[in-house]
Scaffold this motif. Structure first.
Motif, mmCIF file in Angstrom:
data_model
loop_
_atom_site.group_PDB
_atom_site.id
_atom_site.type_symbol
_atom_site.label_atom_id
_atom_site.label_comp_id
_atom_site.label_asym_id
_atom_site.label_seq_id
_atom_site.Cartn_x
_atom_site.Cartn_y
_atom_site.Cartn_z
ATOM 1 N N ILE A 30 52.503 40.717 48.979
ATOM 2 C CA ILE A 30 52.316 41.846 48.072
ATOM 3 C C ILE A 30 52.591 43.193 48.748
ATOM 4 O O ILE A 30 52.263 44.241 48.206
ATOM 5 C CB ILE A 30 50.896 41.835 47.461
ATOM 6 C CG1 ILE A 30 49.859 41.645 48.547
ATOM 7 C CG2 ILE A 30 50.789 40.791 46.367
ATOM 8 C CD1 ILE A 30 48.436 41.744 48.092
ATOM 9 N N SER A 86 44.881 30.941 43.663
ATOM 10 C CA SER A 86 46.121 31.451 44.236
ATOM 11 C C SER A 86 46.640 32.636 43.438
ATOM 12 O O SER A 86 46.198 32.911 42.331
ATOM 13 C CB SER A 86 47.173 30.336 44.285
ATOM 14 O OG SER A 86 47.417 29.859 42.977
ATOM 15 N N LEU A 87 47.602 33.321 44.057
ATOM 16 C CA LEU A 87 48.239 34.480 43.455
ATOM 17 C C LEU A 87 49.284 33.974 42.463
ATOM 18 O O LEU A 87 50.205 33.255 42.841
ATOM 19 C CB LEU A 87 48.900 35.299 44.567
ATOM 20 C CG LEU A 87 49.170 36.765 44.390
ATOM 21 C CD1 LEU A 87 47.911 37.529 43.990
ATOM 22 C CD2 LEU A 87 49.729 37.354 45.672
ATOM 23 N N LYS A 141 51.621 40.279 39.975
ATOM 24 C CA LYS A 141 50.914 39.246 40.739
ATOM 25 C C LYS A 141 49.419 39.480 40.583
ATOM 26 O O LYS A 141 48.950 40.612 40.673
ATOM 27 C CB LYS A 141 51.294 39.288 42.220
ATOM 28 C CG LYS A 141 52.751 38.911 42.479
ATOM 29 C CD LYS A 141 53.082 38.928 43.959
ATOM 30 C CE LYS A 141 54.547 38.618 44.197
ATOM 31 N NZ LYS A 141 54.799 37.219 44.469
ATOM 32 N N GLN A 142 48.682 38.387 40.337
ATOM 33 C CA GLN A 142 47.239 38.481 40.184
ATOM 34 C C GLN A 142 46.619 37.147 40.590
ATOM 35 O O GLN A 142 47.164 36.090 40.296
ATOM 36 C CB GLN A 142 46.885 38.825 38.736
ATOM 37 C CG GLN A 142 45.414 39.098 38.512
ATOM 38 C CD GLN A 142 45.120 39.597 37.094
ATOM 39 O OE1 GLN A 142 45.907 39.439 36.174
ATOM 40 N NE2 GLN A 142 43.955 40.195 36.935
ATOM 41 N N VAL A 143 45.468 37.224 41.274
ATOM 42 C CA VAL A 143 44.720 36.016 41.616
ATOM 43 C C VAL A 143 44.022 35.540 40.350
ATOM 44 O O VAL A 143 43.255 36.284 39.734
ATOM 45 C CB VAL A 143 43.689 36.295 42.737
ATOM 46 C CG1 VAL A 143 42.801 35.080 42.960
ATOM 47 C CG2 VAL A 143 44.402 36.679 44.025
ATOM 48 N N THR A 153 52.345 34.701 39.734
ATOM 49 C CA THR A 153 53.411 35.678 39.558
ATOM 50 C C THR A 153 54.025 35.518 38.179
ATOM 51 O O THR A 153 54.248 34.404 37.724
ATOM 52 C CB THR A 153 54.515 35.471 40.611
ATOM 53 O OG1 THR A 153 53.925 35.588 41.909
ATOM 54 C CG2 THR A 153 55.619 36.502 40.467
#
Length: 154
Positions: A66, A108-109, A94-96, A111
């Motif tokens: 990131i 996990s991240l 992108k976000q967890v 996308t």
């Protein structure tokens, strides 16, 4: 879609968005972050913004995946960060996001991609939408202010 088709559709989108006060080329990080947050999780975004604890910043590069991404955050656990990076009309988000019974630490991240023109056409068309988005963007605080905000609360 061929590259030629892609560039001609991008030209069409650029022409249509040039009539608005913001186009993909001149959105501030706060405006784009607001659009991305409204797309990803509008209730969460509006709630924390109303509470005065929504921040924006740029990832310094400690997390390679990131590095260079902008973000909006409520400064909680990793799920409270929405990272985004613009490349022309494309925005990478992108976000967890924990799945199933995963804990935040195990998550996990994720996308995804969306176009700036799609965000603008969904959230930034008429004057009341523009006023709303710009009002939200103006309420975002720089990440550097977080520490002093926390010290002032205590």
């Amino acid at each position: 879609m061929t590259a030629q088709q892609s560039s001609s559709s991008n030209n069409t989108q650029k022409q249509s968005s040039s009539t608005s006060t913001a186009s993909e080329s001149n959105l501030s990080p706060q405006q784009l972050g607001t659009l991305v947050a409204l797309y990803q999780d509008p209730d969460w975004f509006k709630e924390y913004l109303k509470d005065g604890i929504m921040y924006y910043g740029t990832e310094d590069g400690s997390g390679k995946e990131i590095a260079g991404y902008n973000y909006v955050t409520a400064n909680g656990d990793p799920t409270s960060y929405i990272y985004f990076k613009q490349n022309g009309d494309d925005v990478t988000i992108k976000q967890v996001i924990p799945e199933g019974d995963e804990s935040v630490a195990e998550a996990s991240l994720h996308t995804k991609h969306i176009t700036v023109s799609r965000l603008l056409s969904d959230y930034y068309v008429n004057q009341s939408q523009k006023d709303e988005v710009n009002g939200y963007a103006d309420q975002l605080k720089p990440e550097s202010q977080y520490q002093s905000d926390m010290e002032n609360k205590n």
